[in-house]
Motif scaffolding. Structure first.
Motif, PDB file in Angstrom:
ATOM      1  N   CYS A 102       0.833  -1.210   0.185  1.00  0.00           N
ATOM      2  CA  CYS A 102       0.047   0.054  -0.065  1.00  0.00           C
ATOM      3  C   CYS A 102       0.749   1.260   0.007  1.00  0.00           C
ATOM      4  O   CYS A 102       2.098   1.228  -0.024  1.00  0.00           O
ATOM      5  N   TYR A 154      -0.460   4.561   1.773  1.00  0.00           N
ATOM      6  CA  TYR A 154      -0.780   5.467   2.767  1.00  0.00           C
ATOM      7  C   TYR A 154      -1.232   4.791   3.934  1.00  0.00           C
ATOM      8  O   TYR A 154      -1.498   3.554   4.004  1.00  0.00           O
ATOM      9  N   ASN A 155      -1.001   5.584   5.085  1.00  0.00           N
ATOM     10  CA  ASN A 155      -1.246   4.638   6.309  1.00  0.00           C
ATOM     11  C   ASN A 155      -2.617   4.432   6.564  1.00  0.00           C
ATOM     12  O   ASN A 155      -2.976   3.330   7.183  1.00  0.00           O
ATOM     13  N   GLY A 204      -2.976   0.957   5.054  1.00  0.00           N
ATOM     14  CA  GLY A 204      -2.468  -0.160   5.758  1.00  0.00           C
ATOM     15  C   GLY A 204      -3.128  -0.361   6.992  1.00  0.00           C
ATOM     16  O   GLY A 204      -3.331  -1.478   7.457  1.00  0.00           O
ATOM     17  N   ASP A 205      -3.808   0.555   7.562  1.00  0.00           N
ATOM     18  CA  ASP A 205      -4.625   0.319   8.890  1.00  0.00           C
ATOM     19  C   ASP A 205      -5.901  -0.337   8.598  1.00  0.00           C
ATOM     20  O   ASP A 205      -6.109  -0.996   9.173  1.00  0.00           O
ATOM     21  N   GLU A 265      -5.129  -4.036   7.929  1.00  0.00           N
ATOM     22  CA  GLU A 265      -4.913  -4.809   9.231  1.00  0.00           C
ATOM     23  C   GLU A 265      -6.292  -5.055   9.820  1.00  0.00           C
ATOM     24  O   GLU A 265      -5.997  -6.096  10.419  1.00  0.00           O
ATOM     25  N   GLN A 289       1.299  -5.393   9.942  1.00  0.00           N
ATOM     26  CA  GLN A 289       1.826  -4.171   9.284  1.00  0.00           C
ATOM     27  C   GLN A 289       3.164  -3.667   9.659  1.00  0.00           C
ATOM     28  O   GLN A 289       3.339  -3.676  10.639  1.00  0.00           O
ATOM     29  N   THR A 296       5.124  -0.402   9.748  1.00  0.00           N
ATOM     30  CA  THR A 296       4.883   1.110   9.624  1.00  0.00           C
ATOM     31  C   THR A 296       5.997   2.078   9.686  1.00  0.00           C
ATOM     32  O   THR A 296       6.947   1.898  10.329  1.00  0.00           O
ATOM     33  N   SER A 307       6.272   4.685  11.476  1.00  0.00           N
ATOM     34  CA  SER A 307       6.578   5.007  12.960  1.00  0.00           C
ATOM     35  C   SER A 307       7.281   4.022  13.877  1.00  0.00           C
ATOM     36  O   SER A 307       7.739   4.338  14.907  1.00  0.00           O
ATOM     37  N   LYS A 312      10.808  -3.175  12.825  1.00  0.00           N
ATOM     38  CA  LYS A 312      10.404  -3.406  11.485  1.00  0.00           C
ATOM     39  C   LYS A 312      11.303  -4.448  11.174  1.00  0.00           C
ATOM     40  O   LYS A 312      10.841  -5.591  10.377  1.00  0.00           O
ATOM     41  N   THR A 352       2.806  -3.695   3.962  1.00  0.00           N
ATOM     42  CA  THR A 352       4.092  -2.750   3.950  1.00  0.00           C
ATOM     43  C   THR A 352       4.069  -1.750   2.664  1.00  0.00           C
ATOM     44  O   THR A 352       3.087  -1.884   1.965  1.00  0.00           O
ATOM     45  N   LYS A 353       5.062  -1.020   2.782  1.00  0.00           N
ATOM     46  CA  LYS A 353       5.127   0.385   1.509  1.00  0.00           C
ATOM     47  C   LYS A 353       6.158  -0.138   0.586  1.00  0.00           C
ATOM     48  O   LYS A 353       7.262  -0.503   1.152  1.00  0.00           O
TER      49      LYS A 353
END
Length: 455
Positions: free
Chosen positions: A309, A311-312, A315-316, A319, A327, A329, A331, A337, A354-355
């Motif tokens: 994905c 954008y957060n 992903g949220d 999840e 996920q 992220t 942050s 990670k 993940t991105k």
């Protein structure tokens, strides 16, 4: 800081011609031995080598030779969680004294560190530095990118490895030259490029540059003078017999945008194709739930899968919809990670969110053969993402489901165009591989002529 010290900090160390190879593992493939020997002898070189062709062992062999020649440790800088793969490869080929440091402390002769942790180290401690997946530098901004560039300038022997030189930005390809200590960025622009202003003033560096038509061949011959390019062994004259990729199935899955567009205060009766970047972003937000729901539906048919994905909120939501997915992220701490990525690589986690800008570089996930991808205009992110699975060593057919709305069709068209440009770029690099270009530097050896009134 004194001005002279400021100038010195911008200088590259004197260029070197490399060393003679004394250690090439017998277990390496013939084309890998060829590339390793070539890079070791050059001393400063870039390897544009496709995924799965053995960049890791070539890097380790190169580092080992420079450890022996300089009696100083060699450094390999890797993307997040990739260092563990280097350790496994070193053990496989019998290369000892390789260590992954997370705090700048080490005892090994070949040192591995993530890009994000480079600030723990001092460049004066190394004569040889290797950047693994060097194209990832575009994803770093500010202090990290500046520090990496500064670090590299102070090292005698430098090597860049990446699978994807940019297919639509020749300038970006050429900037690797400056990183290696060859022709500078501004000199390169003056020799090969032009812009609408027809100048190379530093304050105009951000302008749109284009490769001069008459300089096209010379540019690629020059790039090939400090790099080696390969997508398959046959590009270097070797057999492709053991490097045949499995089938790749790409499905473009469209969801319908049921929300009405509003322009200038008026509600449109029919949908539209997003044209600008802001319209693309708006379309993504309007179809967020439908795209995520479709992604989870498709991934549920596979035991192991990766959601890519951008954008957060995506992903949220993924999840929440897929209780088996973990996920990664931005942050999160680096350690967290790495913990999740390592667990997925071992098969302990079956679904990963993940991105591409975080984890699409360098990781080997041949145990997984399905992915769901939310496309963007970045060809490099798309290519790197699918090559985590569709790479040499994969035994199964790989399926990539690209999910987007009907209004995002321009993204697919852009990726297709960039894909063709990438093929053309590699073809051009490979066709000039063994050519030489004469780029003699001017010598400023004439005396200064001063006005007579000063005599």
């Amino acid at each position: 800081m004194e001005y002279i010290n400021f100038i010195e900090s911008k200088k590259h160390l004197a260029q070197s011609n490399g060393i003679k190879p004394v250690f090439i593992p017998d277990a390496m493939f013939d084309f890998q031995k060829y590339v390793a020997e070539r890079m070791i002898q050059k001393g400063r070189y870039a390897g544009f080598l496709d995924t799965g062709t053995g960049k890791t062992i070539i890097e380790l062999a190169t580092a080992n030779n420079y450890v022996r020649a300089t009696n100083k440790p060699s450094l390999i800088i890797t993307p997040l969680s990739v260092a563990d793969q280097h350790l496994a490869e070193a053990a496989k080929f019998g290369i000892d004294d390789v260590e992954h440091t997370k705090d700048g402390k080490y005892k090994g002769k070949i040192v591995l560190i993530n890009y994000e942790r480079l600030h723990y180290l001092n460049p004066s401690d190394f004569d040889c530095v290797i950047l693994d997946e060097s194209s990832i530098l575009k994803n770093f901004k500010g202090a990290i990118k500046t520090q990496i560039t500064s670090f590299l300038k102070k090292v005698k022997y430098r090597f860049l490895f990446t699978a994807t030189p940019s297919p639509n930005d020749f300038i970006e390809l050429g900037t690797s030259s400056e990183a290696l200590g060859y022709m500078g960025y501004t000199d390169m622009l003056g020799r090969f490029f032009a812009n609408n202003e027809n100048n190379i003033r530093p304050q105009d560096i951000g302008n749109k540059w284009y490769l001069k038509p008459h300089a096209y061949d010379d540019f690629f011959e020059w790039v090939s003078s400090w790099s080696v390019s390969m997508r398959r062994p046959s590009d270097l004259g070797f057999s492709d017999e053991k490097f045949i990729l499995p089938e790749l199935i790409i499905n473009n899955v469209f969801v319908k945008n049921d929300q009405n567009w509003v322009e200038n205060g008026r509600v449109l009766l029919f949908g539209k194709s997003a044209r600008t970047r802001s319209e693309i972003t708006k379309e993504e937000k309007m179809t967020l739930e439908k795209r995520c729901e479709k992604a989870v539906e498709l991934a549920s048919k596979h035991e192991t899968s990766v959601y890519w994905c951008n954008y957060n909120p995506e992903g949220d939501l993924l999840e929440r919809l897929d209780k088996d997915a973990y996920q990664v992220t931005g942050s999160m701490s680096i350690d967290k990670k790495e913990e999740i990525l390592k667990a997925f690589a071992k098969g302990e986690i079956k679904k990963l969110i993940t991105k591409p800008k975080m984890t699409a570089f360098g990781l080997n996930w041949q145990h997984c053969n399905h992915t769901v991808y939310f496309p963007t205009f970045s060809y490099e992110q798309w290519y790197q993402a699918i090559r985590r699975f569709w790479r040499f060593g994969q035994k199964n057919t790989v399926t990539a489901d690209r999910i987007l709305s009907e209004g995002q069709i321009r993204i697919l068209k852009a990726i297709d165009i960039k894909s063709k440009k990438a093929d053309e770029l590699f073809d051009k690099l490979n066709s000039t591989l063994n050519k030489k270009v004469d780029l003699r530097q001017r010598e400023f050896n004439k005396g200064m002529i001063t006005p007579k009134f000063l005599h």
